[in-house]
Design a protein around this motif. Structure first.
Motif, PDB file in Angstrom:
ATOM      1  N   GLY A  54       5.301   6.305  -3.018  1.00  0.00           N
ATOM      2  CA  GLY A  54       4.150   5.722  -3.706  1.00  0.00           C
ATOM      3  C   GLY A  54       4.156   5.968  -5.196  1.00  0.00           C
ATOM      4  N   LYS A  55       5.358   6.113  -5.773  1.00  0.00           N
ATOM      5  CA  LYS A  55       5.486   6.335  -7.208  1.00  0.00           C
ATOM      6  C   LYS A  55       6.430   5.284  -7.791  1.00  0.00           C
ATOM      7  CE  LYS A  55       4.575  11.316  -7.001  1.00  0.00           C
ATOM      8  NZ  LYS A  55       5.066  12.675  -7.343  1.00  0.00           N
TER       9      LYS A  55
ATOM     10  N   LEU B  21       2.435   1.962  -3.334  1.00  0.00           N
ATOM     11  CA  LEU B  21       1.477   2.434  -4.338  1.00  0.00           C
ATOM     12  C   LEU B  21       0.840   3.765  -3.939  1.00  0.00           C
ATOM     13  CD1 LEU B  21      -0.381  -0.869  -5.328  1.00  0.00           C
ATOM     14  CD2 LEU B  21       0.990   0.565  -6.846  1.00  0.00           C
TER      15      LEU B  21
ATOM     16  N   GLU C 210      -4.968  -4.213  -9.972  1.00  0.00           N
ATOM     17  CA  GLU C 210      -5.813  -4.414  -8.793  1.00  0.00           C
ATOM     18  C   GLU C 210      -4.922  -4.850  -7.631  1.00  0.00           C
ATOM     19  OE1 GLU C 210      -9.003  -7.116  -9.572  1.00  0.00           O
ATOM     20  OE2 GLU C 210      -9.710  -6.019 -11.342  1.00  0.00           O
TER      21      GLU C 210
ATOM     22  N   SER D 269      -5.057   0.685  -8.698  1.00  0.00           N
ATOM     23  CA  SER D 269      -3.994   1.681  -8.568  1.00  0.00           C
ATOM     24  C   SER D 269      -2.901   1.409  -9.599  1.00  0.00           C
ATOM     25  CB  SER D 269      -3.393   1.618  -7.154  1.00  0.00           C
ATOM     26  OG  SER D 269      -2.366   2.571  -6.992  1.00  0.00           O
ATOM     27  N   HIS D 270      -2.511   2.437 -10.339  1.00  0.00           N
ATOM     28  CA  HIS D 270      -1.428   2.338 -11.322  1.00  0.00           C
ATOM     29  C   HIS D 270      -1.669   1.206 -12.323  1.00  0.00           C
ATOM     30  CE1 HIS D 270       0.307   4.576  -7.948  1.00  0.00           C
ATOM     31  NE2 HIS D 270       1.126   5.121  -8.827  1.00  0.00           N
TER      32      HIS D 270
ATOM     33  N   THR E 257      -6.232   4.786   1.593  1.00  0.00           N
ATOM     34  CA  THR E 257      -7.388   4.346   0.802  1.00  0.00           C
ATOM     35  C   THR E 257      -8.138   3.236   1.531  1.00  0.00           C
ATOM     36  OG1 THR E 257      -6.170   4.846  -1.229  1.00  0.00           O
ATOM     37  CG2 THR E 257      -8.131   3.460  -1.437  1.00  0.00           C
TER      38      THR E 257
ATOM     39  N   ILE F 264      -8.453  -2.573  -4.631  1.00  0.00           N
ATOM     40  CA  ILE F 264      -8.133  -1.186  -4.953  1.00  0.00           C
ATOM     41  C   ILE F 264      -7.443  -1.140  -6.311  1.00  0.00           C
ATOM     42  CG2 ILE F 264      -6.695   0.787  -4.272  1.00  0.00           C
ATOM     43  CD1 ILE F 264      -7.105  -0.178  -1.347  1.00  0.00           C
TER      44      ILE F 264
ATOM     45  N   PRO G 174       0.810  -1.227   0.000  1.00  0.00           N
ATOM     46  CA  PRO G 174       0.000   0.000   0.000  1.00  0.00           C
ATOM     47  C   PRO G 174       0.840   1.273   0.000  1.00  0.00           C
ATOM     48  CG  PRO G 174      -0.982  -1.603   1.464  1.00  0.00           C
ATOM     49  CD  PRO G 174       0.345  -2.170   1.057  1.00  0.00           C
TER      50      PRO G 174
ATOM     51  N   GLU H 180      -1.230   4.175  -1.367  1.00  0.00           N
ATOM     52  CA  GLU H 180      -2.630   3.894  -1.049  1.00  0.00           C
ATOM     53  C   GLU H 180      -2.855   3.609   0.442  1.00  0.00           C
ATOM     54  OE1 GLU H 180      -4.842   4.292  -3.222  1.00  0.00           O
ATOM     55  OE2 GLU H 180      -3.857   4.078  -5.178  1.00  0.00           O
TER      56      GLU H 180
END
Length: 357
Positions: A313-314, A143, A166, A162-163, A148, A160, A140, A145
């Motif tokens: 988170g990138k 990412l 799932e 993201s990018h 989230t 979730i 998490p 998240e």
């Protein structure tokens, strides 16, 4: 003469090959008859005859020479059918399961799993990522998240998005920073729930980010779904390679085809000059790959962008597509997909042929 209880107590000294717990704890002991005519029925998840032979030898040892009829029940599944020997698949809508594991912690397994998943999605595949590292769920944060909250739909959890992939993790289901002090049986139950109680789409690939080592989580996955292939993550140091051998041996014992090895922290790329330095060594995973008849999927260097991406988170495969790391992850994902297709063409990973118990 040994009573039933005495026999069961002695069987607790028989460790399931390649794992940390005994056959009683795993529930493999199905029937025990004590007295003059000792009879023991053991049902295991592996169809490997060497595993059955090792268990039988250990049972005879702990019985101290007592006459006994030992029946080892194994699934009758061809070896090329991946690890579908349990005949169980609690997520049949997913075409391929890739278990990413490491013999020890700190080798960059979660970073590798995440970037491989994103690179696989860049190939046009529908991809999911299950963070099965229950004690250390880092996906998490990687990412971005952590804040989230997953949606609940009809008593099931929606993963979730993201990018482009799932994702589901215990990291988004519990309070940030909270510790999980659970026994192995709880870990096994939670992993099953993360597979069957999450509304995964019809995915081409679900990456399984495993906890380090060989234990309850790995065995639970092998019993719950037909893992198409395994990927081992290591670093060039000899001590890491020693632990990686145990992870590769685990794949073999569970009849999981080995798709390849990722050699992480393989060289350092200086951000000023772009020159690569082998500060931790490089290329040592090749000999290991040859020993296990597999391939090195990638040699991923140390780049500052990987650390920054993981913390912020990138992910580098998404935000730095022209970096050396992203390029190598992309090539590794392409190699991995080719391997999955090869395994499936040989009969492995065909979920349509597997009937849940």
């Amino acid at each position: 003469m040994l009573s039933k209880d005495e026999i069961i107590e002695r069987l607790k000294a028989v460790i399931y090959p390649g794992f940390e717990k005994n056959i009683v704890e795993y529930g493999f002991v199905k029937n025990v008859q004590g007295g003059e005519n000792i009879k023991i029925d053991i049902e295991i998840v592996s169809s490997n005859p060497d595993v059955a032979k090792e268990i039988k030898t250990d049972i005879m040892r702990v019985l101290g020479g007592a006459n006994a009829e030992i029946n080892i029940i194994q699934p009758h599944i061809p070896e090329e059918k991946s690890n579908t020997m349990s005949g169980k698949n609690i997520a049949p809508q997913i075409k391929n399961f890739v278990m990413v594991s490491s013999g020890k912690g700190g080798v960059g397994k979660s970073t590798t799993t995440l970037n491989l998943a994103i690179s696989m999605a860049k190939l046009g595949k529908k991809v999911g990522l299950l963070d099965a590292d229950i004690y250390g769920p880092n996906i998490p944060r990687m990412l971005g998240e952590t804040a989230t909250q997953p949606q609940v739909v009809s008593q099931k959890i929606r993963p979730i998005l993201s990018h482009g992939i799932e994702m589901m993790s215990m990291g988004v289901l519990m309070e940030e920073g909270a510790s999980l002090i659970w026994r192995g049986s709880m870990i096994m139950k939670v992993i099953e729930q993360l597979l069957k109680d999450v509304l995964w789409s019809e995915l081409d690939v679900l990456f399984l980010d495993m906890p380090p080592g060989t234990g309850d989580a790995q065995l639970t996955l092998a019993q719950s779904v037909p893992v198409t292939a395994g990927v081992c993550v290591t670093t060039p140091q000899i001590v890491a390679l020693d632990d990686s051998k145990r992870g590769l041996d685990m794949f073999e014992k569970l009849h999981i085809p080995i798709a390849g090895i990722v050699e992480n922290m393989s060289g350092f790329i200086c951000p000023e000059s772009g020159k690569e330095y082998d500060i931790f060594g490089k290329g040592t995973a090749q000999e290991l790959a040859e020993a296990y008849a597999t391939q090195v999927l990638a040699q991923i260097p140390i780049e500052p962008s990987i650390r920054v991406g993981g913390d912020s988170g990138k992910p580098v495969s998404f935000y730095e597509p022209n970096s050396q790391s992203a390029i190598r992850y992309d090539k590794a994902a392409a190699k991995l997909w080719e391997m999955l297709e090869k395994i499936n063409s040989n009969g492995g990973g065909d979920n349509s042929q597997i009937q849940p118990k």
